[in-house]
Design a protein around this motif. Structure first.
Motif, PDB file in Angstrom:
ATOM      1  N   ALA A   1       0.835  -1.204   0.000  1.00 47.53           N
ATOM      2  CA  ALA A   1       0.000   0.000   0.000  1.00 47.53           C
ATOM      3  C   ALA A   1       0.869   1.253   0.000  1.00 47.53           C
ATOM      4  O   ALA A   1       0.576   2.227  -0.697  1.00 47.53           O
ATOM      5  CB  ALA A   1      -0.925  -0.005   1.215  1.00 47.53           C
TER       6      ALA A   1
ATOM      7  N   TYR B   1       0.961   4.107  -2.867  1.00 50.64           N
ATOM      8  CA  TYR B   1       0.617   5.466  -2.445  1.00 50.64           C
ATOM      9  C   TYR B   1       1.646   6.481  -2.940  1.00 50.64           C
ATOM     10  O   TYR B   1       1.284   7.542  -3.452  1.00 50.64           O
ATOM     11  CB  TYR B   1       0.517   5.512  -0.917  1.00 50.64           C
ATOM     12  CG  TYR B   1       0.189   6.887  -0.366  1.00 50.64           C
ATOM     13  CD1 TYR B   1      -1.121   7.317  -0.276  1.00 50.64           C
ATOM     14  CD2 TYR B   1       1.195   7.745   0.064  1.00 50.64           C
ATOM     15  CE1 TYR B   1      -1.434   8.565   0.237  1.00 50.64           C
ATOM     16  CE2 TYR B   1       0.896   9.001   0.576  1.00 50.64           C
ATOM     17  CZ  TYR B   1      -0.414   9.405   0.656  1.00 50.64           C
ATOM     18  OH  TYR B   1      -0.716  10.645   1.150  1.00 50.64           O
TER      19      TYR B   1
ATOM     20  N   VAL C   1      -3.658   5.349   4.399  1.00 47.11           N
ATOM     21  CA  VAL C   1      -4.273   4.779   3.207  1.00 47.11           C
ATOM     22  C   VAL C   1      -5.509   3.998   3.636  1.00 47.11           C
ATOM     23  O   VAL C   1      -5.417   3.087   4.459  1.00 47.11           O
ATOM     24  CB  VAL C   1      -3.292   3.839   2.458  1.00 47.11           C
ATOM     25  CG1 VAL C   1      -3.953   3.232   1.239  1.00 47.11           C
ATOM     26  CG2 VAL C   1      -2.020   4.571   2.074  1.00 47.11           C
ATOM     27  N   ASN C   2      -6.653   4.385   3.079  1.00 49.23           N
ATOM     28  CA  ASN C   2      -7.927   3.705   3.375  1.00 49.23           C
ATOM     29  C   ASN C   2      -8.178   3.580   4.877  1.00 49.23           C
ATOM     30  O   ASN C   2      -8.592   2.534   5.362  1.00 49.23           O
ATOM     31  CB  ASN C   2      -7.954   2.318   2.720  1.00 49.23           C
ATOM     32  CG  ASN C   2      -7.812   2.404   1.222  1.00 49.23           C
ATOM     33  OD1 ASN C   2      -8.269   3.348   0.595  1.00 49.23           O
ATOM     34  ND2 ASN C   2      -7.145   1.407   0.644  1.00 49.23           N
ATOM     35  N   GLY C   3      -7.878   4.637   5.616  1.00 49.16           N
ATOM     36  CA  GLY C   3      -8.127   4.641   7.050  1.00 49.16           C
ATOM     37  C   GLY C   3      -7.071   3.951   7.891  1.00 49.16           C
ATOM     38  O   GLY C   3      -7.163   3.931   9.109  1.00 49.16           O
ATOM     39  N   ASN C   4      -6.072   3.361   7.257  1.00 48.37           N
ATOM     40  CA  ASN C   4      -4.989   2.696   7.994  1.00 48.37           C
ATOM     41  C   ASN C   4      -3.730   3.564   7.971  1.00 48.37           C
ATOM     42  O   ASN C   4      -3.375   4.113   6.927  1.00 48.37           O
ATOM     43  CB  ASN C   4      -4.667   1.329   7.370  1.00 48.37           C
ATOM     44  CG  ASN C   4      -5.827   0.371   7.472  1.00 48.37           C
ATOM     45  OD1 ASN C   4      -6.503   0.307   8.489  1.00 48.37           O
ATOM     46  ND2 ASN C   4      -6.062  -0.376   6.408  1.00 48.37           N
TER      47      ASN C   4
END
Length: 177
Positions: free
Chosen positions: A7, A11, A91-94
């Protein structure tokens, strides 16, 4: 090489927005976040003692530079000596954080609404004359020599492992350099 997730790799292809968090220590401890740094001021530099080749004895040194946001005066009477820096993304809440290192802070020359800091990793502490280390007697193992040098220069070390003082392919040092 800094290990990152898939990820993270995806990114950074499309974005340059990263988060910074840090812990400054010395006479006190302070947790820093993005708002404590001026936008675009954070930089890391990795350099090596040999520019075009990796030679025996070459080392990689790192610096961390940033400008602190001091509009509220919270750094006016600072006495910190070290900073540990983490670099991260969401990324995506993480969140994913990568430790960039622990650095010695070189004191700034002035304090105002912004404070520029220049920080050096522990390799800079080893930039001293070996002849100043006078309490070593020879012969001794090379690992013991490294231990004495780290203690003299104030560099963290970890010789705890299953082999203790032994390094792979260790040898004895019989005379001073």
């Amino acid at each position: 090489m800094i290990a990152t997730s898939s990820a993270w790799k995806e990114y950074i292809k499309d974005s340059s927005v990263f988060h910074v968090k840090a812990t400054m220590t010395g006479g006190s401890t302070l947790q820093l976040t993005d708002s404590d740094f001026m936008m675009g001021s954070v930089s890391f530099t990795d350099s090596m003692s040999g520019m075009n080749e990796i030679a025996l004895g070459a080392v990689v040194t790192n610096t961390f530079n940033a400008t602190l946001n001091n509009n509220d005066g919270k750094f006016d009477s600072w006495d910190w000596t070290e900073i540990e820096v983490w670099f991260g993304i969401e990324v995506n809440g993480n969140e994913e954080w990568i430790k960039r290192g622990k650095y010695t802070i070189d004191r700034p020359s002035s304090i105002g609404n912004t404070i520029k800091i220049e920080c050096y990793d522990y390799m800079d502490k080893l930039n001293t004359y070996y002849s100043l280390v006078t309490d070593i007697t020879y012969p001794l193992e090379a690992s013991r020599l490294v231990y004495y040098m780290c203690q003299y220069c104030g560099v963290d070390y970890d010789f705890s492992g299953t082999t203790g003082w032994q390094f792979d392919n260790s040898f004895n040092v019989n005379t001073a350099f």
